[in-house]
Design a protein around this motif. Sequence first.
Motif, PDB file in Angstrom:
ATOM      1  N   GLY A  37       0.816  -1.203   0.000  1.00  0.00           N
ATOM      2  CA  GLY A  37       0.000   0.000   0.000  1.00  0.00           C
ATOM      3  C   GLY A  37       0.852   1.256   0.000  1.00  0.00           C
ATOM      4  O   GLY A  37       0.545   2.231  -0.694  1.00  0.00           O
ATOM      5  N   ARG A  38       1.948   1.243   0.781  1.00  0.00           N
ATOM      6  CA  ARG A  38       2.823   2.407   0.819  1.00  0.00           C
ATOM      7  C   ARG A  38       3.492   2.645  -0.525  1.00  0.00           C
ATOM      8  O   ARG A  38       3.661   3.781  -0.968  1.00  0.00           O
ATOM      9  N   TYR A  39       3.875   1.552  -1.198  1.00  0.00           N
ATOM     10  CA  TYR A  39       4.519   1.687  -2.507  1.00  0.00           C
ATOM     11  C   TYR A  39       3.556   2.297  -3.524  1.00  0.00           C
ATOM     12  O   TYR A  39       3.924   3.225  -4.271  1.00  0.00           O
ATOM     13  N   LEU A  40       2.337   1.786  -3.548  1.00  0.00           N
ATOM     14  CA  LEU A  40       1.361   2.294  -4.508  1.00  0.00           C
ATOM     15  C   LEU A  40       1.008   3.752  -4.211  1.00  0.00           C
ATOM     16  O   LEU A  40       0.865   4.566  -5.130  1.00  0.00           O
ATOM     17  N   ALA A  41       0.868   4.074  -2.927  1.00  0.00           N
ATOM     18  CA  ALA A  41       0.564   5.461  -2.555  1.00  0.00           C
ATOM     19  C   ALA A  41       1.689   6.394  -2.997  1.00  0.00           C
ATOM     20  O   ALA A  41       1.450   7.500  -3.503  1.00  0.00           O
ATOM     21  N   ALA A  42       2.933   5.955  -2.817  1.00  0.00           N
ATOM     22  CA  ALA A  42       4.072   6.786  -3.226  1.00  0.00           C
ATOM     23  C   ALA A  42       4.121   6.929  -4.743  1.00  0.00           C
ATOM     24  O   ALA A  42       4.452   8.007  -5.268  1.00  0.00           O
ATOM     25  N   ALA A  43       3.809   5.855  -5.462  1.00  0.00           N
ATOM     26  CA  ALA A  43       3.817   5.916  -6.930  1.00  0.00           C
ATOM     27  C   ALA A  43       2.765   6.895  -7.440  1.00  0.00           C
ATOM     28  O   ALA A  43       3.033   7.708  -8.339  1.00  0.00           O
ATOM     29  N   ILE A  44       1.568   6.821  -6.853  1.00  0.00           N
ATOM     30  CA  ILE A  44       0.506   7.758  -7.237  1.00  0.00           C
ATOM     31  C   ILE A  44       0.921   9.192  -6.912  1.00  0.00           C
ATOM     32  O   ILE A  44       0.774  10.107  -7.734  1.00  0.00           O
ATOM     33  N   ALA A  45       1.446   9.412  -5.702  1.00  0.00           N
ATOM     34  CA  ALA A  45       1.810  10.763  -5.281  1.00  0.00           C
ATOM     35  C   ALA A  45       2.867  11.365  -6.200  1.00  0.00           C
ATOM     36  O   ALA A  45       2.824  12.557  -6.532  1.00  0.00           O
ATOM     37  N   ALA A  46       3.828  10.551  -6.626  1.00  0.00           N
ATOM     38  CA  ALA A  46       4.886  11.055  -7.501  1.00  0.00           C
ATOM     39  C   ALA A  46       4.329  11.501  -8.845  1.00  0.00           C
ATOM     40  O   ALA A  46       4.721  12.544  -9.384  1.00  0.00           O
ATOM     41  N   GLU A  47       3.395  10.722  -9.391  1.00  0.00           N
ATOM     42  CA  GLU A  47       2.845  11.079 -10.699  1.00  0.00           C
ATOM     43  C   GLU A  47       1.871  12.257 -10.598  1.00  0.00           C
ATOM     44  O   GLU A  47       1.786  13.079 -11.516  1.00  0.00           O
ATOM     45  N   VAL A  48       1.140  12.353  -9.498  1.00  0.00           N
ATOM     46  CA  VAL A  48       0.279  13.519  -9.278  1.00  0.00           C
ATOM     47  C   VAL A  48       1.138  14.781  -9.206  1.00  0.00           C
ATOM     48  O   VAL A  48       0.813  15.813  -9.802  1.00  0.00           O
ATOM     49  N   ALA A  49       2.264  14.690  -8.467  1.00  0.00           N
ATOM     50  CA  ALA A  49       3.157  15.842  -8.365  1.00  0.00           C
ATOM     51  C   ALA A  49       3.727  16.213  -9.728  1.00  0.00           C
ATOM     52  O   ALA A  49       3.897  17.400 -10.042  1.00  0.00           O
ATOM     53  N   ARG A  50       4.009  15.214 -10.558  1.00  0.00           N
ATOM     54  CA  ARG A  50       4.527  15.475 -11.900  1.00  0.00           C
ATOM     55  C   ARG A  50       3.529  16.309 -12.706  1.00  0.00           C
ATOM     56  O   ARG A  50       3.879  17.296 -13.364  1.00  0.00           O
ATOM     57  N   VAL A  51       2.248  15.913 -12.643  1.00  0.00           N
ATOM     58  CA  VAL A  51       1.206  16.603 -13.420  1.00  0.00           C
ATOM     59  C   VAL A  51       0.936  17.991 -12.850  1.00  0.00           C
ATOM     60  O   VAL A  51       0.880  18.986 -13.583  1.00  0.00           O
ATOM     61  N   GLU A  52       0.776  18.082 -11.542  1.00  0.00           N
ATOM     62  CA  GLU A  52       0.443  19.364 -10.922  1.00  0.00           C
ATOM     63  C   GLU A  52       1.576  20.375 -11.040  1.00  0.00           C
ATOM     64  O   GLU A  52       1.332  21.582 -11.098  1.00  0.00           O
ATOM     65  N   GLY A  53       2.812  19.905 -11.095  1.00  0.00           N
ATOM     66  CA  GLY A  53       3.954  20.814 -11.131  1.00  0.00           C
ATOM     67  C   GLY A  53       4.453  21.149 -12.519  1.00  0.00           C
ATOM     68  O   GLY A  53       5.408  21.918 -12.663  1.00  0.00           O
ATOM     69  N   ALA A  54       3.796  20.604 -13.554  1.00  0.00           N
ATOM     70  CA  ALA A  54       4.260  20.837 -14.916  1.00  0.00           C
ATOM     71  C   ALA A  54       4.035  22.284 -15.330  1.00  0.00           C
ATOM     72  O   ALA A  54       3.002  22.877 -15.032  1.00  0.00           O
ATOM     73  N   ALA A  55       5.006  22.840 -16.010  1.00  0.00           N
ATOM     74  CA  ALA A  55       4.894  24.210 -16.503  1.00  0.00           C
ATOM     75  C   ALA A  55       3.995  24.256 -17.727  1.00  0.00           C
ATOM     76  O   ALA A  55       3.769  23.248 -18.406  1.00  0.00           O
ATOM     77  N   SER A  56       3.463  25.445 -18.014  1.00  0.00           N
ATOM     78  CA  SER A  56       2.664  25.636 -19.216  1.00  0.00           C
ATOM     79  C   SER A  56       3.493  25.239 -20.433  1.00  0.00           C
ATOM     80  O   SER A  56       4.652  25.601 -20.562  1.00  0.00           O
ATOM     81  N   GLY A  57       2.896  24.461 -21.325  1.00  0.00           N
ATOM     82  CA  GLY A  57       3.614  23.968 -22.483  1.00  0.00           C
ATOM     83  C   GLY A  57       4.185  22.579 -22.274  1.00  0.00           C
ATOM     84  O   GLY A  57       4.555  21.912 -23.245  1.00  0.00           O
ATOM     85  N   GLU A  58       4.260  22.127 -21.024  1.00  0.00           N
ATOM     86  CA  GLU A  58       4.797  20.806 -20.712  1.00  0.00           C
ATOM     87  C   GLU A  58       3.749  19.901 -20.063  1.00  0.00           C
ATOM     88  O   GLU A  58       4.045  18.761 -19.716  1.00  0.00           O
ATOM     89  N   ARG A  59       2.534  20.432 -19.900  1.00  0.00           N
ATOM     90  CA  ARG A  59       1.531  19.701 -19.124  1.00  0.00           C
ATOM     91  C   ARG A  59       1.063  18.433 -19.824  1.00  0.00           C
ATOM     92  O   ARG A  59       0.876  17.391 -19.182  1.00  0.00           O
ATOM     93  N   ASN A  60       0.855  18.506 -21.125  1.00  0.00           N
ATOM     94  CA  ASN A  60       0.363  17.325 -21.831  1.00  0.00           C
ATOM     95  C   ASN A  60       1.394  16.205 -21.774  1.00  0.00           C
ATOM     96  O   ASN A  60       1.047  15.031 -21.579  1.00  0.00           O
ATOM     97  N   GLY A  61       2.676  16.557 -21.941  1.00  0.00           N
ATOM     98  CA  GLY A  61       3.727  15.552 -21.852  1.00  0.00           C
ATOM     99  C   GLY A  61       3.824  14.945 -20.467  1.00  0.00           C
ATOM    100  O   GLY A  61       4.048  13.734 -20.315  1.00  0.00           O
ATOM    101  N   ALA A  62       3.663  15.782 -19.438  1.00  0.00           N
ATOM    102  CA  ALA A  62       3.719  15.267 -18.066  1.00  0.00           C
ATOM    103  C   ALA A  62       2.547  14.327 -17.795  1.00  0.00           C
ATOM    104  O   ALA A  62       2.699  13.286 -17.140  1.00  0.00           O
TER     105      ALA A  62
END
Length: 307
Positions: A218-243
């Motif tokens: 459960g901890r591994y899956l939660a960390a995996a989700i959190a990392a990808e959410v952070a990737r999407v939320e932190g993407a700059a304009s112009g890089e969001r679709n790729g993220a």
Amino acid sequence: MTSHTTTLIGTPDEDPDNPLLDAALAAAARGWPVFPLVPGGKAPEVRDWERRATTDPDRIRRCWTHGPYNIGLATGPAGLVVVDLDAAKPGDVRPAGTDLDGVAHGSEVLAMLANDSGNTLPPTRTVATPSGGLHLYFTAPAELEYRNTQGRLGWHIDTRAHGGYVVAAGSVVHGRTYQVTEDLPVVDLPAWLAERLRPAPSRPPVPPARLQAPGKRGRYLAAAIAAEVARVEGAASGERNGALYMAAQNLGQLVAGGELTEQEVRDVLMHAAAGYIAVNPSRIFKAEGTITSGLRAGARRPRKVAA
């Protein structure tokens, strides 16, 4: 240029031989941050233009004495909602099921919209574009962050707010100038338009239930989700679709391995992207398609979590 949106200018008429500089200073004097567009065009000359837009007169002078840049006006930081009314082009197909026969301009559509709803459109600052369009300037409501829309109000009507910009008066494209046709005070966005353009409320992210389970898995899956959410939320304009694609691909590997369901991943990633897609249906459809493509790519490399 770096961000600086507090310095105002007292006298915009700095150089009669450099009208683009004068126009940039005049916009900044109103408290509207500006940034350079390519000479003779409408595309940004700089990256991260919204953050770098400025009202600092010294930075503006240095920039616009370096080249004949057109002027981008960052509508969000300026506190504006600009209604962009375009002229129909030959061959444009009017939306099916609408009574738009003979209508040739977004201004006519907006007038019909106002009339049908029993409202009026107040006079405000208006800029004519070289292509025959009009930009109507309004002060954005303070309580919500309005964002760009495309066709939401009607045929050939777009709006620019946070995340967007307009080509400012004084800019020149194809030898023709963006000109102020109604030099009036900028009025508040009418309530009836504000309601139609109101941003859709975003739902708070809800993690998939299985990610709340205790244990190493459960901890591994939660960390995996959190990392990808952070990737999407932190993407700059112009890089969001790729993220978003990369996040869907990475989590798609776990879907293929049976660790997550496809719906769980879709829900989490759409929540993560909600900040920049919620008010624009075309962006919603694009985000959904990007997630689908990423999931398909991830399915080629299934990944399981060790117990």
